[in-house]
Write a protein that holds these residues in place. Structure first.
Motif, mmCIF file in Angstrom:
data_model
loop_
_atom_site.group_PDB
_atom_site.id
_atom_site.type_symbol
_atom_site.label_atom_id
_atom_site.label_comp_id
_atom_site.label_asym_id
_atom_site.label_seq_id
_atom_site.Cartn_x
_atom_site.Cartn_y
_atom_site.Cartn_z
ATOM 1 N N MET A 118 0.857 -1.176 0.000
ATOM 2 C CA MET A 118 0.000 0.000 0.000
ATOM 3 C C MET A 118 0.896 1.229 0.000
ATOM 4 N N LEU A 119 0.807 2.007 -1.081
ATOM 5 C CA LEU A 119 1.607 3.230 -1.177
ATOM 6 C C LEU A 119 0.670 4.413 -1.382
ATOM 7 N N ILE A 120 0.741 5.381 -0.480
ATOM 8 C CA ILE A 120 -0.046 6.611 -0.609
ATOM 9 C C ILE A 120 0.922 7.759 -0.826
ATOM 10 N N ILE A 121 0.691 8.517 -1.892
ATOM 11 C CA ILE A 121 1.508 9.707 -2.138
ATOM 12 C C ILE A 121 0.603 10.925 -2.026
ATOM 13 N N GLY A 122 0.898 11.790 -1.077
ATOM 14 C CA GLY A 122 0.126 13.012 -0.868
ATOM 15 C C GLY A 122 0.895 14.203 -1.422
ATOM 16 N N ILE A 123 0.256 14.905 -2.367
ATOM 17 C CA ILE A 123 0.876 16.076 -2.994
ATOM 18 C C ILE A 123 0.159 17.309 -2.455
ATOM 19 N N ASP A 124 0.807 18.050 -1.599
ATOM 20 C CA ASP A 124 0.144 19.145 -0.881
ATOM 21 C C ASP A 124 -0.283 20.273 -1.828
ATOM 22 N N GLY A 125 -1.549 20.689 -1.690
ATOM 23 C CA GLY A 125 -2.024 21.890 -2.376
ATOM 24 C C GLY A 125 -2.054 21.817 -3.893
ATOM 25 N N CYS A 126 -2.446 20.672 -4.434
ATOM 26 C CA CYS A 126 -2.404 20.491 -5.898
ATOM 27 C C CYS A 126 -3.818 20.492 -6.485
ATOM 28 N N ARG A 127 -4.160 21.545 -7.185
ATOM 29 C CA ARG A 127 -5.476 21.629 -7.827
ATOM 30 C C ARG A 127 -5.595 20.626 -8.962
ATOM 31 N N PRO A 128 -6.737 19.924 -9.063
ATOM 32 C CA PRO A 128 -6.897 18.945 -10.140
ATOM 33 C C PRO A 128 -6.846 19.562 -11.535
ATOM 34 N N VAL B 284 3.167 -0.772 4.117
ATOM 35 C CA VAL B 284 2.301 0.403 4.031
ATOM 36 C C VAL B 284 3.189 1.639 4.114
ATOM 37 N N MET B 285 3.101 2.501 3.092
ATOM 38 C CA MET B 285 3.926 3.709 3.116
ATOM 39 C C MET B 285 3.071 4.920 2.776
ATOM 40 N N PHE B 286 3.202 5.966 3.606
ATOM 41 C CA PHE B 286 2.587 7.257 3.299
ATOM 42 C C PHE B 286 3.711 8.265 3.059
ATOM 43 N N ILE C 184 -2.952 8.267 -4.929
ATOM 44 C CA ILE C 184 -2.328 9.588 -4.977
ATOM 45 C C ILE C 184 -3.432 10.634 -4.863
ATOM 46 N N SER C 185 -3.243 11.558 -3.944
ATOM 47 C CA SER C 185 -4.255 12.590 -3.751
ATOM 48 C C SER C 185 -3.598 13.831 -3.157
ATOM 49 N N THR C 186 -4.434 14.787 -2.802
ATOM 50 C CA THR C 186 -3.943 16.036 -2.252
ATOM 51 C C THR C 186 -4.830 16.441 -1.080
ATOM 52 N N ASP C 187 -4.379 17.403 -0.307
ATOM 53 C CA ASP C 187 -5.170 17.808 0.858
ATOM 54 C C ASP C 187 -6.161 18.923 0.539
ATOM 55 N N HIS C 188 -5.841 19.769 -0.425
ATOM 56 C CA HIS C 188 -6.720 20.904 -0.767
ATOM 57 C C HIS C 188 -6.202 21.552 -2.049
ATOM 58 N N GLY C 189 -7.010 22.453 -2.628
ATOM 59 C CA GLY C 189 -6.580 23.279 -3.747
ATOM 60 C C GLY C 189 -6.169 24.641 -3.245
ATOM 61 N N GLY C 190 -6.670 25.694 -3.926
ATOM 62 C CA GLY C 190 -6.343 27.056 -3.510
ATOM 63 C C GLY C 190 -6.770 28.048 -4.577
ATOM 64 N N SER C 191 -6.658 29.339 -4.246
ATOM 65 C CA SER C 191 -6.881 30.400 -5.233
ATOM 66 C C SER C 191 -6.034 31.590 -4.800
ATOM 67 N N ASP C 192 -5.685 32.454 -5.763
ATOM 68 C CA ASP C 192 -4.698 33.493 -5.461
ATOM 69 C C ASP C 192 -3.506 32.819 -4.763
ATOM 70 N N THR C 193 -3.142 33.281 -3.599
ATOM 71 C CA THR C 193 -2.008 32.624 -2.929
ATOM 72 C C THR C 193 -2.412 32.025 -1.579
ATOM 73 N N SER C 194 -3.673 31.556 -1.504
ATOM 74 C CA SER C 194 -4.078 30.949 -0.223
ATOM 75 C C SER C 194 -5.141 29.870 -0.422
ATOM 76 N N HIS C 195 -5.492 29.274 0.688
ATOM 77 C CA HIS C 195 -6.548 28.254 0.735
ATOM 78 C C HIS C 195 -7.073 28.228 2.156
ATOM 79 N N GLY C 196 -8.104 27.415 2.393
ATOM 80 C CA GLY C 196 -8.670 27.330 3.736
ATOM 81 C C GLY C 196 -10.178 27.537 3.754
ATOM 82 N N LYS C 197 -10.690 28.066 2.614
ATOM 83 C CA LYS C 197 -12.128 28.363 2.581
ATOM 84 C C LYS C 197 -12.927 27.193 2.026
ATOM 85 N N ASN C 198 -14.253 27.304 2.205
ATOM 86 C CA ASN C 198 -15.174 26.314 1.648
ATOM 87 C C ASN C 198 -15.666 26.791 0.281
ATOM 88 N N THR C 199 -14.748 26.853 -0.683
ATOM 89 C CA THR C 199 -15.098 27.216 -2.059
ATOM 90 C C THR C 199 -14.643 26.077 -2.966
#
Ligand SMILES: [Zn+2]
Length: 262
Positions: free
Chosen positions: A1-11, A135-137, A192-207
């Motif tokens: 089981m290999l999980i690769i997390g790419i931080d902040g990568c918009r699809p 198992v690797m994350f 392979i997945s990501t934790d969130h996207g973003g807009s401008d130079t930030s993220h954190g909102k429910n958009t």
């Protein structure tokens, strides 16, 4: 089981970037580019969702400070792996140290933090070729750094370049799997997945730009093609445990489902 997390990568940026290995993984695997992360689209909340299989109301990580995580009731999935199958070797190699704040004693055989994605990649490839690992994350952070510096957007070349660098690292990681002496008799699932996207130079909102993520599953265990049901970040831990043959108990009260598996 290999999980690769790419931080902040918009699809949409992943699809626009020139990413040979990531493209081949989703084209030959199961995927969603319409998956969702937590409505609080900050790293700590979303990574905790991915690794526990529940939303923030249950895991109680509400900011990157990780105050009072509810890891007694909703531990990192490594803990459930170790409880059911203590013989399995678990590795967590990360660029962003706070991710490990939800690990409890005994969850990970190896938990290490590195100061660059390159260092994570070197350790991951060496480990996958040579070690007894089940198992690797992995966590790679530089796409998120590019987003914060230059902007999270598919029209931003600096952001796309960071995704292309990650694609090269993912390529080395995947090829190291193939070099395992017993690879032909093993049955690796790659998520392979990501934790969130973003807009401008930030993220954190429910958009939509912040909460829409991608989910790619590759290996013999997957049902190929676009996943029709709604996929969520919390599906990662549940898919991983399902692949490892760990029965998902009702009493665990998990929110995720084994997305993309046969
Ligand atoms: Zn993040």
């Amino acid at each position: 089981m290999l999980i690769i997390g790419i931080d902040g990568c918009r699809p949409d940026a992943l699809l626009k970037a020139n990413t040979k290995i990531l493209d081949s993984l989703w084209e030959n695997g199961a995927y969603s580019f319409k998956a969702k992360t937590d409505e609080i689209s900050s790293s700590g909340i979303c990574w905790t969702g991915m690794l526990t299989g529940v939303w923030h109301e249950k895991h109680n990580v509400l900011s990157n400070e990780y105050k009072n995580p509810n890891i007694k009731e909703y531990p990192h999935f490594f803990r459930r792996v170790k409880h059911s199958r203590p013989e399995l070797k678990t590795y967590s190699l990360v660029h962003w140290a706070p991710l490990h704040k939800i690990l409890q004693s005994g969850d990970a055989d190896v938990a290490k933090t590195f100061d660059s994605d390159e260092a994570v990649t070197i350790e991951a490839t060496t480990t996958l070729v040579n070690k007894d690992v089940d198992v690797m994350f992995l966590h790679l952070d530089d796409v998120d750094h590019a987003g914060h510096s230059y902007g999270y957007h598919p029209s931003n070349d600096d952001y796309l370049s960071a995704i292309e660098v990650i694609d090269q690292q993912v390529s080395r990681i995947i090829h190291s799997l193939y070099q395992r002496s017993n690879y032909k008799n093993e049955n690796w699932l790659i998520l392979i997945s990501t934790d969130h996207g973003g807009s401008d130079t930030s993220h954190g909102k429910n958009t939509n730009e912040h909460t829409t993520i991608f989910y790619i599953a590759a290996g013999n265990a997957v049902k190929k093609g676009e996943i029709e049901e709604q996929v969520n970040v919390i599906d990662v831990a549940v898919a991983a445990m399902t692949h490892l043959g760990i029965p998902i108990l009702d009493e665990w009260n998990l929110d995720g489902r084994p997305a993309g598996l046969k």
